[in-house]
Design a protein around this motif. Structure first.
Motif, PDB file in Angstrom:
ATOM      1  N   ASP A  30       0.731  -0.720  -0.261  1.00 40.68           N
ATOM      2  CA  ASP A  30      -0.093  -0.098   0.333  1.00 40.68           C
ATOM      3  C   ASP A  30       0.713   1.564  -0.027  1.00 40.68           C
ATOM      4  O   ASP A  30       1.852   1.670   1.129  1.00 40.68           O
ATOM      5  CB  ASP A  30      -1.546   0.408   1.443  1.00 40.68           C
ATOM      6  N   ASN A  33       0.481   4.481   2.633  1.00 39.39           N
ATOM      7  CA  ASN A  33       0.379   4.284   4.086  1.00 39.39           C
ATOM      8  C   ASN A  33       1.412   3.665   4.089  1.00 39.39           C
ATOM      9  O   ASN A  33       1.922   2.633   4.432  1.00 39.39           O
ATOM     10  CB  ASN A  33      -0.183   3.265   4.511  1.00 39.39           C
ATOM     11  N   ASN A  36       2.761   3.381   8.708  1.00 39.55           N
ATOM     12  CA  ASN A  36       1.852   1.847   9.662  1.00 39.55           C
ATOM     13  C   ASN A  36       1.225   0.931   8.301  1.00 39.55           C
ATOM     14  O   ASN A  36       0.040   0.879   7.485  1.00 39.55           O
ATOM     15  CB  ASN A  36       0.646   2.336   9.880  1.00 39.55           C
ATOM     16  N   PRO A  38      -0.594  -2.254   6.380  1.00 37.44           N
ATOM     17  CA  PRO A  38      -0.837  -3.825   6.166  1.00 37.44           C
ATOM     18  C   PRO A  38      -0.208  -4.139   6.046  1.00 37.44           C
ATOM     19  O   PRO A  38       1.442  -4.561   5.747  1.00 37.44           O
ATOM     20  CB  PRO A  38      -1.882  -3.135   5.928  1.00 37.44           C
ATOM     21  N   TYR A  39      -0.102  -5.939   7.286  1.00 36.95           N
ATOM     22  CA  TYR A  39       0.695  -7.469   7.329  1.00 36.95           C
ATOM     23  C   TYR A  39       0.250  -7.871   5.365  1.00 36.95           C
ATOM     24  O   TYR A  39      -0.980  -8.002   5.639  1.00 36.95           O
ATOM     25  CB  TYR A  39       0.619  -8.229   8.047  1.00 36.95           C
ATOM     26  N   SER A  55      -3.708  -7.494   5.963  1.00 37.04           N
ATOM     27  CA  SER A  55      -4.792  -7.932   7.268  1.00 37.04           C
ATOM     28  C   SER A  55      -5.754  -6.635   7.404  1.00 37.04           C
ATOM     29  O   SER A  55      -6.335  -6.704   8.465  1.00 37.04           O
ATOM     30  CB  SER A  55      -3.426  -7.198   8.650  1.00 37.04           C
ATOM     31  N   ASP A  56      -5.189  -5.680   5.938  1.00 36.87           N
ATOM     32  CA  ASP A  56      -7.040  -4.801   6.688  1.00 36.87           C
ATOM     33  C   ASP A  56      -8.213  -5.003   5.848  1.00 36.87           C
ATOM     34  O   ASP A  56      -8.894  -4.300   5.054  1.00 36.87           O
ATOM     35  CB  ASP A  56      -6.074  -2.987   6.134  1.00 36.87           C
ATOM     36  N   ASP A  57      -8.092  -6.033   5.288  1.00 33.93           N
ATOM     37  CA  ASP A  57      -9.470  -7.038   4.460  1.00 33.93           C
ATOM     38  C   ASP A  57      -9.391  -6.319   2.622  1.00 33.93           C
ATOM     39  O   ASP A  57     -10.738  -5.900   2.139  1.00 33.93           O
ATOM     40  CB  ASP A  57     -10.921  -6.359   4.861  1.00 33.93           C
ATOM     41  N   THR A  58      -7.866  -5.711   2.790  1.00 35.18           N
ATOM     42  CA  THR A  58      -8.487  -5.706   1.012  1.00 35.18           C
ATOM     43  C   THR A  58      -6.717  -6.826   0.052  1.00 35.18           C
ATOM     44  O   THR A  58      -6.357  -7.365   0.631  1.00 35.18           O
ATOM     45  CB  THR A  58      -7.152  -3.658   1.054  1.00 35.18           C
ATOM     46  N   GLN A  71      -6.393  -2.340  -6.512  1.00 34.58           N
ATOM     47  CA  GLN A  71      -7.625  -2.827  -5.292  1.00 34.58           C
ATOM     48  C   GLN A  71      -8.747  -3.404  -6.320  1.00 34.58           C
ATOM     49  O   GLN A  71      -9.528  -2.965  -6.566  1.00 34.58           O
ATOM     50  CB  GLN A  71      -7.887  -1.860  -4.595  1.00 34.58           C
ATOM     51  N   ARG A  77     -14.936  -9.427   5.329  1.00 37.29           N
ATOM     52  CA  ARG A  77     -15.140  -8.945   6.407  1.00 37.29           C
ATOM     53  C   ARG A  77     -14.291  -9.806   7.497  1.00 37.29           C
ATOM     54  O   ARG A  77     -14.879 -10.801   7.600  1.00 37.29           O
ATOM     55  CB  ARG A  77     -15.615  -8.377   7.287  1.00 37.29           C
ATOM     56  N   GLY A 383       5.259  -4.738   5.009  1.00 38.92           N
ATOM     57  CA  GLY A 383       4.049  -4.154   4.052  1.00 38.92           C
ATOM     58  C   GLY A 383       4.777  -4.355   2.805  1.00 38.92           C
ATOM     59  O   GLY A 383       4.469  -3.566   1.822  1.00 38.92           O
TER      60      GLY A 383
END
Length: 390
Positions: A30, A33, A36, A38-39, A55-58, A71, A77, A383
């Protein structure tokens, strides 16, 4: 049920046949970002490139060279797994989630979801596998109201233009398909008694002659195999193995001396405490218990955690993907119970790399081996996505 005594840890030797891979490309999952990120937890290779889930559901798509393609409009979720459909030419990717759904995406058109299935209960879906004839989808759930379930979804056979599976045939000047339409899938039956805790892995047998044979692994330490044509669960269970710890991954493998056969009768399993075992499921006999893979000789690589495991047809054995806390990854050929071979060491500190690439600097959570292109992609808690190629 016979058990073999645990062998001493195998020795780890450098490979003498594999061509080393270099770090060819690197990109942030990402780019908006970087502070910070996401995993990156899941990855799938397909004909048009790669899909990664975080881990942010993307879920994001990337080209074969890790160029960002966009994306996906995912509405689920709590994404728990992402798996490619069965068959070399499959265009399907299945995504399971804690909201009790499994979605299907056609990699030829990732602008919209192909379809979504929802279980009959509120149990989260954790893992999925498609049968080799592409007619069934098995989905394992988390423990819900004292039951861990395996839903067996099956499709009807009907003409379907634009179907995700099947081959186009030319006739009377028109394109036609007469294959199973996955959008018609319905739950045929559900197994509820074989496991007593979260089901972490399901895997249909890869052989075209055994599309009805399924294995499942669970936090309860059991690996079971089933004939999913049988509705009654007591009759459907064919064999059981107890690994003594929660299963993180499991799959089918050829037994020693049967590497050329597609009718695999063995299974491998890796646990959450980093142990690995092989079993003969026909005889319900343990072949070997390697114990903790972190006990394998410390040079030239020390495995500190397992990322995953898979059966490698070319090598004729199970390959383990081990990681270090510094972000290095090793591909280990574990075919021989006494001698393991380090096929690849993916480390930006020691491997050749493209200008500007630094490699991973944190735990790697997913690695995808693409046998066709001889490449490996990795993603982790930093990330980052990394592409390793010849």
């Amino acid at each position: 049920m016979a058990h073999r005594m645990r062998l001493p840890p195998p020795l780890l030797f450098p490979s003498t046949t594999s061509r080393p891979l270099r770090l060819a490309a690197q990109i942030n999952y990402d780019p908006t970002n970087p502070a910070n990120p996401p995993y990156v937890l899941h990855s799938v290779a397909h004909k048009g490139g790669y899909l990664f889930a975080a881990s942010d559901d993307t879920v994001r798509a990337f080209s074969p060279t890790l160029q960002p393609l966009g994306q996906l409009p995912v509405a689920q979720r709590g994404i728990t797994s992402m798996v490619k459909g069965s068959g070399k030419d499959s265009n399907a990717v299945f995504v399971t989630a804690k909201d009790g759904t499994v979605s299907c995406w056609d990699t030829r058109d990732l602008t919209k979801e192909a379809f979504r299935l929802k279980g009959k209960t509120r149990a989260g879906y954790l893992t999925a596998s498609q049968s080799s004839d592409q007619s069934c989808l098995a989905v394992g759930t988390e423990l819900h109201q004292y039951e861990a379930m395996i839903d067996i979804w099956c499709a009807t056979r009907r003409p379907c233009i634009g179907c995700i599976h099947g081959k186009l045939t030319r006739g009377s000047g028109e394109w036609s398909l007469a294959y199973r339409d996955l959008r018609t899938m319905q739950i045929q039956h559900t197994y509820t008694e074989a496991h007593s805790d979260d089901i972490t892995v399901v895997a249909f047998h890869p052989s075209p002659s055994l599309p009805h044979v399924l294995l499942s692994g669970s936090v309860d330490g059991l690996v079971n195999t089933y004939d999913v044509r049988i509705v009654d669960e007591d009759d459907a269970v064919q064999s059981t193995a107890q690994f003594g710890a929660s299963l993180a991954s499991a799959g089918w493998m050829a037994l020693p001396g049967q590497e050329g056969s597609s009718d695999h009768k063995g299974i491998f399993g890796a646990t959450t405490i980093e142990t690995v075992q092989y079993w003969d499921m026909e005889q319900q006999e343990q072949i070997v218990d390697f114990g903790d893979v972190r006990d394998v000789a410390l040079q030239p690589f020390r495995t500190e955690y397992l990322i995953g495991a898979h059966y490698n047809e070319a090598l004729g054995g199970v390959c383990l993907l081990g990681g270090s806390l510094e972000g290095d990854v090793a591909l280990i050929n574990a075919k021989d119970p006494e001698r393991w071979y380090l096929e690849q060491l993916l480390s930006a500190k020691t491997s050749p790399k493209a200008h500007g690439c630094k490699g991973h600097r944190d735990i790697v959570r997913t690695a995808c081996v693409n046998a066709e292109t001889a490449t490996i992609v990795t993603g982790g808690e930093d990330g980052r996505l990394c592409l390793w190629s010849p």
